[in-house]
Design a protein around this motif. Structure first.
Motif, PDB file in Angstrom:
ATOM      1  N   LEU A  18       0.830  -1.209   0.000  1.00 43.60           N
ATOM      2  CA  LEU A  18       0.000   0.000   0.000  1.00 43.60           C
ATOM      3  C   LEU A  18       0.861   1.255   0.000  1.00 43.60           C
ATOM      4  CD1 LEU A  18      -2.777  -1.097   2.529  1.00 43.60           C
ATOM      5  CD2 LEU A  18      -3.117  -0.539   0.112  1.00 43.60           C
ATOM      6  N   GLU A  19       1.948   1.242   0.765  1.00 53.64           N
ATOM      7  CA  GLU A  19       2.828   2.411   0.819  1.00 53.64           C
ATOM      8  C   GLU A  19       3.522   2.646  -0.509  1.00 53.64           C
ATOM      9  OE1 GLU A  19       5.230   1.376   4.121  1.00 53.64           O
ATOM     10  OE2 GLU A  19       3.767   2.046   5.623  1.00 53.64           O
ATOM     11  N   ARG A  20       3.908   1.554  -1.186  1.00 58.13           N
ATOM     12  CA  ARG A  20       4.552   1.705  -2.503  1.00 58.13           C
ATOM     13  C   ARG A  20       3.586   2.295  -3.525  1.00 58.13           C
ATOM     14  NH1 ARG A  20       6.928  -3.436  -1.467  1.00 58.13           N
ATOM     15  NH2 ARG A  20       5.322  -4.416  -2.776  1.00 58.13           N
ATOM     16  N   SER A  21       2.330   1.880  -3.449  1.00 56.13           N
ATOM     17  CA  SER A  21       1.333   2.364  -4.407  1.00 56.13           C
ATOM     18  C   SER A  21       0.651   3.644  -3.948  1.00 56.13           C
ATOM     19  CB  SER A  21       0.266   1.284  -4.637  1.00 56.13           C
ATOM     20  OG  SER A  21      -0.430   1.006  -3.438  1.00 56.13           O
ATOM     21  N   GLU A  22       1.083   4.155  -2.764  1.00 55.79           N
ATOM     22  CA  GLU A  22       0.502   5.366  -2.174  1.00 55.79           C
ATOM     23  C   GLU A  22      -0.994   5.211  -1.923  1.00 55.79           C
ATOM     24  OE1 GLU A  22       1.539   8.662  -4.674  1.00 55.79           O
ATOM     25  OE2 GLU A  22       3.639   8.641  -4.050  1.00 55.79           O
ATOM     26  N   GLY A  23      -1.399   3.990  -1.610  1.00 52.71           N
ATOM     27  CA  GLY A  23      -2.796   3.753  -1.255  1.00 52.71           C
ATOM     28  C   GLY A  23      -3.098   4.277   0.139  1.00 52.71           C
ATOM     29  N   LEU A  24      -4.237   4.893   0.286  1.00 51.98           N
ATOM     30  CA  LEU A  24      -4.617   5.464   1.579  1.00 51.98           C
ATOM     31  C   LEU A  24      -5.247   4.371   2.447  1.00 51.98           C
ATOM     32  CD1 LEU A  24      -4.796   8.107   3.209  1.00 51.98           C
ATOM     33  CD2 LEU A  24      -7.057   8.464   2.223  1.00 51.98           C
ATOM     34  N   PHE A  25      -4.799   4.274   3.712  1.00 50.26           N
ATOM     35  CA  PHE A  25      -5.364   3.272   4.613  1.00 50.26           C
ATOM     36  C   PHE A  25      -5.354   3.797   6.046  1.00 50.26           C
ATOM     37  CE2 PHE A  25      -0.821   2.419   4.463  1.00 50.26           C
ATOM     38  CZ  PHE A  25      -0.474   2.176   5.786  1.00 50.26           C
ATOM     39  N   VAL A  26      -6.201   3.175   6.871  1.00 51.44           N
ATOM     40  CA  VAL A  26      -6.326   3.529   8.273  1.00 51.44           C
ATOM     41  C   VAL A  26      -6.172   2.260   9.095  1.00 51.44           C
ATOM     42  CG1 VAL A  26      -7.869   4.421  10.064  1.00 51.44           C
ATOM     43  CG2 VAL A  26      -7.874   5.467   7.787  1.00 51.44           C
ATOM     44  N   PRO A  27      -5.211   2.200  10.047  1.00 51.03           N
ATOM     45  CA  PRO A  27      -5.081   1.007  10.897  1.00 51.03           C
ATOM     46  C   PRO A  27      -6.295   0.851  11.806  1.00 51.03           C
ATOM     47  CG  PRO A  27      -3.101   2.382  10.980  1.00 51.03           C
ATOM     48  CD  PRO A  27      -4.166   3.199  10.325  1.00 51.03           C
ATOM     49  N   CYS A  28      -6.730  -0.398  11.990  1.00 51.28           N
ATOM     50  CA  CYS A  28      -7.869  -0.670  12.861  1.00 51.28           C
ATOM     51  C   CYS A  28      -7.675  -2.055  13.480  1.00 51.28           C
ATOM     52  CB  CYS A  28      -9.177  -0.606  12.080  1.00 51.28           C
ATOM     53  SG  CYS A  28     -10.640  -0.987  13.079  1.00 51.28           S
ATOM     54  N   GLY A  29      -7.113  -2.081  14.697  1.00 53.10           N
ATOM     55  CA  GLY A  29      -6.871  -3.350  15.359  1.00 53.10           C
ATOM     56  C   GLY A  29      -5.914  -4.216  14.563  1.00 53.10           C
ATOM     57  N   GLU A  30      -6.350  -5.403  14.195  1.00 51.83           N
ATOM     58  CA  GLU A  30      -5.511  -6.330  13.443  1.00 51.83           C
ATOM     59  C   GLU A  30      -5.701  -6.179  11.931  1.00 51.83           C
ATOM     60  OE1 GLU A  30      -6.530 -10.196  14.839  1.00 51.83           O
ATOM     61  OE2 GLU A  30      -5.562  -9.920  16.809  1.00 51.83           O
ATOM     62  N   HIS A  31      -6.406  -5.147  11.519  1.00 55.93           N
ATOM     63  CA  HIS A  31      -6.695  -4.955  10.097  1.00 55.93           C
ATOM     64  C   HIS A  31      -6.239  -3.576   9.611  1.00 55.93           C
ATOM     65  CE1 HIS A  31      -9.415  -8.296  11.051  1.00 55.93           C
ATOM     66  NE2 HIS A  31      -9.346  -8.599   9.759  1.00 55.93           N
ATOM     67  N   LEU A  91     -14.844   4.590  13.912  1.00 59.24           N
ATOM     68  CA  LEU A  91     -14.091   4.261  12.700  1.00 59.24           C
ATOM     69  C   LEU A  91     -14.721   4.912  11.475  1.00 59.24           C
ATOM     70  CD1 LEU A  91     -11.848   2.727  11.253  1.00 59.24           C
ATOM     71  CD2 LEU A  91     -13.365   0.736  11.146  1.00 59.24           C
ATOM     72  N   SER A  92     -16.057   4.891  11.382  1.00 56.52           N
ATOM     73  CA  SER A  92     -16.733   5.524  10.240  1.00 56.52           C
ATOM     74  C   SER A  92     -16.420   7.012  10.191  1.00 56.52           C
ATOM     75  CB  SER A  92     -18.244   5.296  10.337  1.00 56.52           C
ATOM     76  OG  SER A  92     -18.556   3.929  10.202  1.00 56.52           O
ATOM     77  N   ARG A  93     -16.416   7.653  11.339  1.00 62.04           N
ATOM     78  CA  ARG A  93     -16.093   9.094  11.371  1.00 62.04           C
ATOM     79  C   ARG A  93     -14.651   9.331  10.944  1.00 62.04           C
ATOM     80  NH1 ARG A  93     -18.568   8.627  16.428  1.00 62.04           N
ATOM     81  NH2 ARG A  93     -16.593   9.182  17.475  1.00 62.04           N
ATOM     82  N   GLN A  94     -13.748   8.444  11.382  1.00 61.79           N
ATOM     83  CA  GLN A  94     -12.339   8.585  11.013  1.00 61.79           C
ATOM     84  C   GLN A  94     -12.145   8.396   9.513  1.00 61.79           C
ATOM     85  OE1 GLN A  94      -9.748   5.799  12.998  1.00 61.79           O
ATOM     86  NE2 GLN A  94      -7.867   6.716  12.199  1.00 61.79           N
ATOM     87  N   ILE A  95     -12.833   7.410   8.953  1.00 60.07           N
ATOM     88  CA  ILE A  95     -12.741   7.172   7.503  1.00 60.07           C
ATOM     89  C   ILE A  95     -13.287   8.365   6.734  1.00 60.07           C
ATOM     90  CG2 ILE A  95     -13.608   5.736   5.615  1.00 60.07           C
ATOM     91  CD1 ILE A  95     -13.601   3.372   7.564  1.00 60.07           C
ATOM     92  N   MET A  96     -14.408   8.888   7.183  1.00 58.03           N
ATOM     93  CA  MET A  96     -15.002  10.055   6.525  1.00 58.03           C
ATOM     94  C   MET A  96     -14.023  11.226   6.527  1.00 58.03           C
ATOM     95  SD  MET A  96     -17.904  11.326   5.206  1.00 58.03           S
ATOM     96  CE  MET A  96     -18.797  12.881   4.993  1.00 58.03           C
ATOM     97  N   ALA A  97     -13.375  11.457   7.660  1.00 63.23           N
ATOM     98  CA  ALA A  97     -12.412  12.559   7.758  1.00 63.23           C
ATOM     99  C   ALA A  97     -11.251  12.358   6.798  1.00 63.23           C
ATOM    100  CB  ALA A  97     -11.908  12.679   9.194  1.00 63.23           C
ATOM    101  N   ALA A  98     -10.748  11.123   6.703  1.00 59.73           N
ATOM    102  CA  ALA A  98      -9.627  10.846   5.800  1.00 59.73           C
ATOM    103  C   ALA A  98     -10.022  11.049   4.350  1.00 59.73           C
ATOM    104  CB  ALA A  98      -9.123   9.421   6.029  1.00 59.73           C
ATOM    105  N   MET A  99     -11.251  10.649   3.999  1.00 53.88           N
ATOM    106  CA  MET A  99     -11.707  10.798   2.617  1.00 53.88           C
ATOM    107  C   MET A  99     -11.919  12.262   2.251  1.00 53.88           C
ATOM    108  SD  MET A  99     -14.323   7.608   2.027  1.00 53.88           S
ATOM    109  CE  MET A  99     -13.714   5.909   1.934  1.00 53.88           C
ATOM    110  N   VAL A 100     -12.473  13.044   3.171  1.00 51.47           N
ATOM    111  CA  VAL A 100     -12.658  14.473   2.901  1.00 51.47           C
ATOM    112  C   VAL A 100     -11.302  15.150   2.738  1.00 51.47           C
ATOM    113  CG1 VAL A 100     -13.456  16.663   3.876  1.00 51.47           C
ATOM    114  CG2 VAL A 100     -14.924  14.638   3.976  1.00 51.47           C
ATOM    115  N   ASP A 101     -10.339  14.809   3.602  1.00 52.80           N
ATOM    116  CA  ASP A 101      -8.997  15.375   3.464  1.00 52.80           C
ATOM    117  C   ASP A 101      -8.389  15.026   2.103  1.00 52.80           C
ATOM    118  OD1 ASP A 101      -9.229  16.393   5.979  1.00 52.80           O
ATOM    119  OD2 ASP A 101      -7.796  15.021   6.929  1.00 52.80           O
TER     120      ASP A 101
END
Length: 373
Positions: A44-57, A91-101
């Protein structure tokens, strides 16, 4: 630098002016989940894919999520199922914030205006915003948590948020030659929204909680009912029912979009999308147009609305092959209170709603500057 921000159910889009050009961004409003393993992080880092850590996922967002869903047959989770954000889920709020950014650059100077639109499902449930008077305060007709949270995120990027309806945004983007007078419709994923405007002022707005997702649900139900019980896979049946349903919806949506957007030549220009797709599109159009017509009959102010007028339409469903013909045929069969003399697709660019938001933002800035002149 004013901004136009379209937070749609399936895709977030933004538009801003850069000299004489427009700069646009898009970000799919979906995510996928994969194990938090070094190999996955590195890829993901090589492809510059955006991700959010969540526990074991790792919660993978946007285009990277779409690619994962395609390549690994993973379920693709909508951030706004039915056009709504689960405000109780951190988590939904965090994802929303990342997508808006991701789709909204920081303001260059504090207080720049960002005009935004969100799926109007809450309004569909609580108010239809029909009135005999003009809707003087556009933002006052929006009152639900998704919008409040979206405005907070926009403020964090340094903007002053202003809300507007999706259909009114299409009016501002498409009906310049008609002095912003006419009917506009947005056939979206979770809702269908209509606006009647005169000189850029909204006389009536109708929001119906039915869109492309309804068609995909019907397709999924039809496929399930046709399945032979002996063909069922015990391994598949052990998959979580919600995940199995999501995968079925994804397949139905993919198949429908592939079939309904197939290139057409002149000999087939007037043909509908084929078979079950055509039937469901027609059912959908008859349902939303009939309901919108019934509600618009209640608007006293339409008695003096100049007719006939134009109907401009946008939204993902309207890009289907044969949609213009199906729309016209459906309109001929219903009791519509406004005479339509011409139809216009606003889908030359999928950024039409965002562009209308940008125009509204620019008008707001001019209104603020005018008293000081």
């Amino acid at each position: 630098m004013s901004m136009g921000l379209d937070l749609g159910t399936s895709v977030f889009r933004s538009v801003r002016a850069h000299g004489r050009e427009l700069r646009a961004r898009r970000f799919p409003a979906s995510y996928a989940m994969i194990p938090d393993q070094p190999a996955n992080r590195q890829k993901l880092e090589r492809s510059e894919g955006l991700f959010v850590p969540c526990g074991e996922h790792l919660v993978v967002l946007g285009d990277a999520a779409l690619e994962l869903a395609r390549s690994r047959s993973l379920p693709l989770y909508p951030l706004l199922p039915g056009g709504k954000l689960d405000m109780r889920d951190a988590l939904s709020r965090q994802i929303m914030a990342a997508m808006v950014d991701a789709v909204l650059p920081e303001a260059k100077t504090p207080g720049e205006i960002c005009c935004l639109t969100v799926p109007s499902t809450r309004m569909a449930e609580t108010q239809i915003a029909l009135s005999g008077d003009l809707l003087d305060d556009q933002s006052s007709t929006f009152d639900w948590p998704e919008l409040d949270y979206s405005c907070q995120l926009v403020k964090l990027r340094g903007y002053q948020p202003v809300a507007v309806g999706q259909a009114l945004a299409v009016t501002l983007a498409e009906l310049v030659g008609e002095s912003f007078c006419g009917v506009t419709a947005v056939f979206g994923a979770s809702v269908t929204e209509f606006a009647v405007a005169h000189q850029g002022r909204e006389i009536a707005r109708v929001v119906i909680p039915r869109g492309g997702d309804w068609i995909d649900e019907q397709l999924t139900t039809m496929s399930s009912s046709k399945m032979n019980p002996h063909e069922r896979n015990p391994e598949t049946d052990r998959i979580d029912a919600d995940v199995r349903h999501l995968l079925s919806i994804q397949k139905a949506r993919h198949d429908r979009e592939q079939a309904s957007r197939a290139p057409s030549n002149e000999a087939h220009a007037s043909m509908m999308v084929e078979g079950r797709y055509a039937d469901l599109y027609r059912q959908f159009l008859m349902a939303v147009l009939s309901e919108a017509g019934r509600r618009l009959h209640q608007v006293v102010a339409l008695a003096n609305f100049p007719q006939p007028t134009v109907l401009a339409y946008a939204g993902g469903l309207s890009r289907a092959t044969g949609f213009p013909t199906m729309l016209k045929n459906a309109m001929r069969q219903i009791d519509w209170p406004i005479a339509i003399e011409s139809y216009r697709s606003a889908e030359l660019s999928p950024f039409g709603v965002a562009r209308g938001c940008l125009i509204h933002a620019a008008l707001e800035e001019l209104a603020i500057q005018k008293p000081a002149a």
